[in-house]
Design an enzyme around this catalytic site. Structure first.
Site, PDB file in Angstrom:
ATOM      1  N   LYS A 126       0.787  -1.235   0.000  1.00 36.03           N
ATOM      2  CA  LYS A 126       0.000   0.000   0.000  1.00 36.03           C
ATOM      3  C   LYS A 126       0.819   1.285   0.000  1.00 36.03           C
ATOM      4  O   LYS A 126       1.793   1.401   0.733  1.00 36.03           O
ATOM      5  CB  LYS A 126      -0.883   0.017   1.244  1.00 36.03           C
ATOM      6  CG  LYS A 126      -2.030  -0.954   1.186  1.00 36.03           C
ATOM      7  CD  LYS A 126      -2.877  -0.777   2.418  1.00 36.03           C
ATOM      8  CE  LYS A 126      -4.179  -1.531   2.327  1.00 36.03           C
ATOM      9  NZ  LYS A 126      -4.934  -1.394   3.583  1.00 36.03           N
ATOM     10  N   GLY A 156       9.119  -4.699   8.438  1.00 36.61           N
ATOM     11  CA  GLY A 156       8.075  -5.614   7.986  1.00 36.61           C
ATOM     12  C   GLY A 156       8.500  -6.697   7.017  1.00 36.61           C
ATOM     13  O   GLY A 156       9.448  -7.438   7.267  1.00 36.61           O
ATOM     14  N   GLY A 213       7.823  -1.753  13.427  1.00 39.35           N
ATOM     15  CA  GLY A 213       7.193  -0.450  13.640  1.00 39.35           C
ATOM     16  C   GLY A 213       8.204   0.634  13.991  1.00 39.35           C
ATOM     17  O   GLY A 213       8.116   1.769  13.506  1.00 39.35           O
TER      18      GLY A 213
HETATM   19  P1  AMP Z   1       4.063  -4.143   3.250  1.00 39.35           P
HETATM   20  O1  AMP Z   1       3.658  -4.722   4.572  1.00 39.35           O
HETATM   21  O2  AMP Z   1       3.447  -2.830   2.940  1.00 39.35           O
HETATM   22  O3  AMP Z   1       5.559  -4.167   3.055  1.00 39.35           O
HETATM   23  O4  AMP Z   1       3.427  -5.104   2.154  1.00 39.35           O
HETATM   24  C1  AMP Z   1       3.889  -6.404   1.983  1.00 39.35           C
HETATM   25  C2  AMP Z   1       2.882  -7.154   1.178  1.00 39.35           C
HETATM   26  O5  AMP Z   1       2.747  -6.577  -0.094  1.00 39.35           O
HETATM   27  C3  AMP Z   1       3.262  -8.585   0.947  1.00 39.35           C
HETATM   28  O6  AMP Z   1       2.361  -9.401   1.642  1.00 39.35           O
HETATM   29  C4  AMP Z   1       3.132  -8.770  -0.560  1.00 39.35           C
HETATM   30  O7  AMP Z   1       2.462  -9.963  -0.910  1.00 39.35           O
HETATM   31  C5  AMP Z   1       2.304  -7.594  -0.971  1.00 39.35           C
HETATM   32  N1  AMP Z   1       2.505  -7.232  -2.360  1.00 39.35           N
HETATM   33  C6  AMP Z   1       3.642  -6.902  -2.982  1.00 39.35           C
HETATM   34  N2  AMP Z   1       3.431  -6.689  -4.291  1.00 39.35           N
HETATM   35  C7  AMP Z   1       2.127  -6.892  -4.510  1.00 39.35           C
HETATM   36  C8  AMP Z   1       1.286  -6.844  -5.670  1.00 39.35           C
HETATM   37  N3  AMP Z   1       1.784  -6.541  -6.871  1.00 39.35           N
HETATM   38  N4  AMP Z   1      -0.013  -7.103  -5.516  1.00 39.35           N
HETATM   39  C9  AMP Z   1      -0.512  -7.410  -4.311  1.00 39.35           C
HETATM   40  N5  AMP Z   1       0.213  -7.474  -3.184  1.00 39.35           N
HETATM   41  C10 AMP Z   1       1.514  -7.220  -3.280  1.00 39.35           C
END
Ligand code: AMP
Length: 395
Positions: free
Chosen positions: A197, A353, A376
């Protein structure tokens, strides 16, 4: 910055806030001792100085006393990792705890019971912190994972140790690593932000634009930028309400002379599943019914070039849905690139993360300069916030 080297611990009792919040299985066995291993250098240094250690930590999120969250379960593992016999006390404050601390001899280690059995811990209660402070002569904070919390044992307790408080070696390393990326690192400085996100990374992006020369935006986050620029993204994840902000970030980056790198191609899947059909497509022209789930080969090559040219590298967030084997390639290739750059002298920090999970899963842990232990806390540091646990030592 006061560290362990600023004190002589001979005949002193060090009250150390460690992060022993380790995962346990149903038999209450520690399944990942990384956090205990990370705390070892600080503890051993103090013991070798001729001091004794009083270790305090939380475990999980208990509501009052709950046996399953007792730190008694980890005594054996801590002894095994430290190679030292442990004394354990079923409380963290009060007469019994004070007596146990008082009777400690140099070279001995006492583990206190879970701090969070008292709600005063997370409330940052001053009276509770004062009771904790009675147990030691010098306060050492070595728990980066909770440094962003103004809890009694992480922050408030420090005020009772005027001139007698310092960072443990783990926390000092974390601080130095972040400083390298944010202030002192050799240029060019590169930040790679991936993950799902945009919304969870906005403050980081805004803060980091003043520090870096290059910014790679990958993972699910990239699609908001691609769509905002008129791309067709099919079913890829996107935060439509963040599109104006994405454009604004690109403008800001331009004004600040930061080169932004967004994927040019993507692995598209016809379902969010490991055995979905997949094809490589232009990221600005993803067919209807398909979604981008990993970085494509052109993007991987372009990112590798930027990585190899950088001297300081921060990596936060995977380039694709790395949990599914079929979509892990981009994240693995990025890990390989960073490993190579590190071998050639770049400083690389992985933090916050899921990139830490990816680095561990794919075996890059020893091939990057530093892997942060605090999710965090790392994210808040990258946002430019002063962490209360760190400020409390500096005051
Ligand atoms: P974050 O916690 O913001 O670092 O998000 C990590 C998550 O982003 C992981 O679980 C990934 O599976 C997801 N992610 C990465 N690339 C994509 C994508 N193209 N579509 C959906 N989820 C994604």
């Amino acid at each position: 910055m006061k560290t362990l080297n600023d004190f002589d611990f001979k005949n002193k009792k060090a009250l150390i806030r460690v992060d022993f919040n380790v995962p346990l299985n149903e038999q209450f066995e520690v399944t990942d001792a990384t956090r205990i291993v990370s705390a070892k250098p600080t503890i051993i240094k103090i013991l070798e100085d001729g001091g004794s250690c009083i270790l305090m930590s939380h475990l999980g999120r208990p509501k009052g006393f709950q046996d399953e969250f007792s730190l008694k379960h980890i005594v054996g593992k801590v002894e095994e990792v430290l190679g030292v016999e442990l004394k354990f006390i079923a409380d963290c404050i009060g007469d019994e705890a004070e007596a146990a601390a008082n009777s400690l001899e140099p070279g001995q280690v006492l583990l206190l019971e879970n701090l969070r059995f008292y709600k005063e811990e997370t409330a940052g209660d001053k009276a509770f912190a004062e009771k904790l402070s009675k147990l030691g002569d010098i306060y050492v904070n070595d728990a980066f994972g909770t440094a962003h919390r103004a809890h009694a044992s992480t922050t408030i307790v420090a005020q009772f140790f005027e001139g007698k408080k310092c960072f443990g070696s783990l926390l000092a390393q974390e601080i130095e690593s972040i400083q390298k990326v944010m202030q002192t690192g050799e240029k060019p400085v590169l930040a790679i932000l991936g993950g799902a996100k945009v919304s969870s990374k906005i403050t980081i992006i805004e803060n980091i634009l003043d520090k870096v020369d290059h910014l790679i935006i990958g993972g699910g986050m990239a699609f908001t930028f691609v769509k905002a620029q008129g791309g067709k993204i099919g079913n890829s994840i996107c935060e439509d309400d963040k599109m104006p902000l994405a454009l604004e970030i690109l403008e800001q980056a331009k004004a600040k002379n930061v080169q932004v790198h967004i994927p040019v191609d993507t692995v598209a899947a016809d379902a969010f599943s490991n055995d979905a059909n997949k094809q490589i497509v232009d990221i600005y022209a993803i067919p209807d019914g398909w979604e981008g789930v990993d970085a494509g080969p052109k993007s991987i090559a372009a990112f590798d070039k930027v990585v190899q040219e950088s001297k300081t590298i921060l990596w936060n967030g995977p380039l694709g849905v790395f949990e599914m084997e079929s979509f892990a390639n981009g994240t693995i290739e990025l890990g390989n690139s960073i490993a190579e750059a590190t071998k050639n002298g770049a400083f690389s920090l992985v933090g916050g993360g899921d990139s830490v999970a990816a680095v561990k899963q794919f075996g890059f842990e020893d091939k990057v300069s530093y892997v942060s232990t605090g999710g965090g806390a790392m994210l808040e540091s990258l946002e430019g916030k002063t962490l209360p646990g760190i400020a409390a030592i500096l005051e």
